[in-house]
Write a protein that holds these residues in place. Structure first.
Motif, PDB file in Angstrom:
ATOM      1  N   UNK A  33      41.903  99.610  34.203  1.00 36.72           N
ATOM      2  CA  UNK A  33      42.468  98.568  35.049  1.00 36.72           C
ATOM      3  C   UNK A  33      43.758  98.022  34.462  1.00 36.72           C
ATOM      4  N   UNK A  34      43.771  97.852  33.139  1.00 36.76           N
ATOM      5  CA  UNK A  34      45.000  97.407  32.467  1.00 36.76           C
ATOM      6  C   UNK A  34      46.128  98.416  32.680  1.00 36.76           C
ATOM      7  N   UNK A  35      45.782  99.696  32.633  1.00 34.03           N
ATOM      8  CA  UNK A  35      46.792 100.737  32.840  1.00 34.03           C
ATOM      9  C   UNK A  35      47.347 100.664  34.262  1.00 34.03           C
ATOM     10  N   UNK A  36      46.449 100.558  35.251  1.00 32.58           N
ATOM     11  CA  UNK A  36      46.886 100.500  36.648  1.00 32.58           C
ATOM     12  C   UNK A  36      47.737  99.269  36.923  1.00 32.58           C
ATOM     13  N   UNK A  37      47.273  98.106  36.483  1.00 30.84           N
ATOM     14  CA  UNK A  37      48.022  96.881  36.751  1.00 30.84           C
ATOM     15  C   UNK A  37      49.309  96.832  35.931  1.00 30.84           C
ATOM     16  N   UNK A  38      49.294  97.457  34.763  1.00 27.63           N
ATOM     17  CA  UNK A  38      50.530  97.562  33.985  1.00 27.63           C
ATOM     18  C   UNK A  38      51.568  98.397  34.718  1.00 27.63           C
ATOM     19  N   UNK A  39      51.111  99.474  35.355  1.00 28.49           N
ATOM     20  CA  UNK A  39      52.030 100.314  36.120  1.00 28.49           C
ATOM     21  C   UNK A  39      52.532  99.584  37.358  1.00 28.49           C
ATOM     22  N   UNK A  40      51.655  98.772  37.970  1.00 31.64           N
ATOM     23  CA  UNK A  40      52.071  97.976  39.126  1.00 31.64           C
ATOM     24  C   UNK A  40      53.157  96.975  38.714  1.00 31.64           C
ATOM     25  N   UNK A  41      52.980  96.358  37.545  1.00 29.82           N
ATOM     26  CA  UNK A  41      53.987  95.421  37.055  1.00 29.82           C
ATOM     27  C   UNK A  41      55.297  96.148  36.760  1.00 29.82           C
ATOM     28  N   UNK A  42      55.190  97.367  36.229  1.00 26.57           N
ATOM     29  CA  UNK A  42      56.389  98.171  35.963  1.00 26.57           C
ATOM     30  C   UNK A  42      57.135  98.455  37.269  1.00 26.57           C
TER      31      UNK A  42
END
Length: 210
Positions: A33-42
């Motif tokens: 989830x951190x990876x997905x939301x990190x990519x969304x923030x990117x």
């Protein structure tokens, strides 16, 4: 061999494995989830950089709206010559179809390709030999998500030699984000990211690209 009930309940053998089996899916979901939301923030950050670059290109290059340079140049009422151009005098909104064909609406009318310069729209989207465009910063951006607005906000004056001084707003509308890991684990679907925009004050109307 007979094992008493009390000894059975006190036996800790395999407890760590059971605990790990329970905790691992939760920890894995949290990590991914951190990876997905990190990519969304990117992507959100890249989108904001894209609209900033688009606004700068729109500010210093040939307008997408073909009719914009002639706005406020002529004025039949000589008493208005040199006076401020009221806010709302003109408003051009330029977008593109799913096929990437640019069009502009005038004052809230129909969006027509005849009102738009395809070369100017493409220059803002793709960039120029000297400047990066919106697509450079956000590779997943498509032309139909880009909106460029030229509006009168009370700047400039009638018959100004350099043309009108529009307020230019470049925005990204309806940009989708697809979860990768969470889509499989929790069934998260595609979401629409909030609109991103950047506003700049137009400079003298150009006839070339920077």
């Amino acid at each position: 061999m007979v094992i008493s009930h009390g000894r059975f309940w006190r036996d800790q053998s395999g407890a760590s494995m059971v605990e790990a089996a329970i905790a691992m899916p939760m920890l894995l979901t949290l990590l991914l989830g951190f990876v997905d939301f990190g990519y969304a923030f990117y992507q959100w950050n890249a989108g904001n950089k894209a609209v900033q670059a688009g606004a700068r290109l729109a500010q210093i290059s040939t307008p997408v709206a073909i009719g914009l340079p002639s706005e406020t140049i002529t004025q039949s009422d000589v008493t208005k010559v040199g006076t401020a151009v009221p806010a709302g005098t003109y408003d051009y909104v330029c977008t593109a179809s799913a096929a990437g064909v640019a069009c502009c609406s005038v004052g809230g009318g129909l969006c027509k390709p005849a009102n738009a310069s395809q070369a100017s729209f493409d220059a803002i989207y793709d960039g120029t030999p000297n400047r990066a465009g919106m697509h450079t910063f956000l590779p997943m951006l498509v032309k139909s998500e880009v909106q460029i607005e030229y509006a009168a906000s009370g700047l400039g004056y009638w018959t100004r030699p350099g043309g009108p001084v529009p307020t230019i707003t470049v925005s990204i509308q309806n940009h989708p984000f697809q979860f990768f890991f969470l889509a499989g684990f929790l069934g998260f679907g595609t979401i629409t990211m909030p609109s991103m925009l950047s506003t700049a004050t137009g400079e003298d109307m150009k006839s070339t690209f920077p």
